[in-house]
Design an enzyme around this catalytic site. Sequence first.
Site, PDB file in Angstrom:
ATOM      1  N   HIS A  53       0.847  -1.207   0.000  1.00  0.00           N
ATOM      2  CA  HIS A  53       0.000   0.000   0.000  1.00  0.00           C
ATOM      3  C   HIS A  53       0.876   1.249   0.000  1.00  0.00           C
ATOM      4  O   HIS A  53       0.701   2.158  -0.824  1.00  0.00           O
ATOM      5  CB  HIS A  53      -0.913  -0.017   1.228  1.00  0.00           C
ATOM      6  CG  HIS A  53      -1.716   1.231   1.411  1.00  0.00           C
ATOM      7  ND1 HIS A  53      -3.078   1.290   1.170  1.00  0.00           N
ATOM      8  CD2 HIS A  53      -1.365   2.491   1.817  1.00  0.00           C
ATOM      9  CE1 HIS A  53      -3.522   2.518   1.397  1.00  0.00           C
ATOM     10  NE2 HIS A  53      -2.502   3.260   1.810  1.00  0.00           N
ATOM     11  N   GLU A  54       1.817   1.296   0.931  1.00  0.00           N
ATOM     12  CA  GLU A  54       2.683   2.475   1.039  1.00  0.00           C
ATOM     13  C   GLU A  54       3.604   2.599  -0.162  1.00  0.00           C
ATOM     14  O   GLU A  54       3.837   3.711  -0.667  1.00  0.00           O
ATOM     15  CB  GLU A  54       3.499   2.404   2.334  1.00  0.00           C
ATOM     16  CG  GLU A  54       2.666   2.380   3.606  1.00  0.00           C
ATOM     17  CD  GLU A  54       1.757   3.593   3.756  1.00  0.00           C
ATOM     18  OE1 GLU A  54       2.005   4.628   3.112  1.00  0.00           O
ATOM     19  OE2 GLU A  54       0.772   3.507   4.529  1.00  0.00           O
ATOM     20  N   HIS A  57       1.852   4.232  -3.096  1.00  0.00           N
ATOM     21  CA  HIS A  57       1.899   5.697  -3.049  1.00  0.00           C
ATOM     22  C   HIS A  57       3.265   6.208  -3.515  1.00  0.00           C
ATOM     23  O   HIS A  57       3.356   7.158  -4.302  1.00  0.00           O
ATOM     24  CB  HIS A  57       1.674   6.183  -1.611  1.00  0.00           C
ATOM     25  CG  HIS A  57       0.291   5.978  -1.086  1.00  0.00           C
ATOM     26  ND1 HIS A  57      -0.840   6.275  -1.819  1.00  0.00           N
ATOM     27  CD2 HIS A  57      -0.155   5.512   0.115  1.00  0.00           C
ATOM     28  CE1 HIS A  57      -1.920   6.012  -1.099  1.00  0.00           C
ATOM     29  NE2 HIS A  57      -1.525   5.540   0.078  1.00  0.00           N
TER      30      HIS A  57
END
Length: 213
Positions: A53-54, A57
């Site tokens: 997820h990170e 980004h």
Amino acid sequence: MFKVTASEIRDLIIAFFVISLSFGIANTGRDMNALMMILPPIMVGVGLGFILHELGHKFVSMKYGYWAEFKLWPQGLILALVTSFFGFVFAAPGAVYTYANYMSDEINGKISIAGPIVNIILAIAFLIIATIVYRSAFTSETSLLIFVICSLGYSINSFLAAFNLLPIGNLDGSKVMRWNIGIWFVTIAIAGIMTALSMTMGVENMVRIIIGF
């Protein structure tokens, strides 16, 4: 070029362990034996879900030419642990900070939606694998372990996607909504339905319906 700093790796590892522990506590309460049993499968689901997820980004930020780095939020880690004892996890251990003098709502929205999209894709992948191994899980301990890991992976990743898409404060949902409310509505609807199914039906019942078992 995609680069990760030493401090970023440290922060990701700390956040990974605390978030994994928080989800473990939320699922088992104060039962230490149950926690020790469920923690390894949760770490797989949370590890992939949280870290990718990170990195989602970060990857999109760097694709647009910005420097981006994950930074720990200590208060968020404490909040995650505290809320876990009440049966849910406020998962905000940190965030990827994108350094830019100016960023349009469109680019900010695309960077923000990358993380939840990763979680949705992972949840679907976990559900597919769980469906594939379900029949053999009755006779094989390995298949049973894979099914448990995938069940938790589906539930955790669908929740992470739905949670982060909430249009609250600095969560991803607020930035996606500012960019395109239609895209925000579709993605949070998908994530919300996936989460609701895991909480109401359970992954095993979902799999049984899919394969007509």
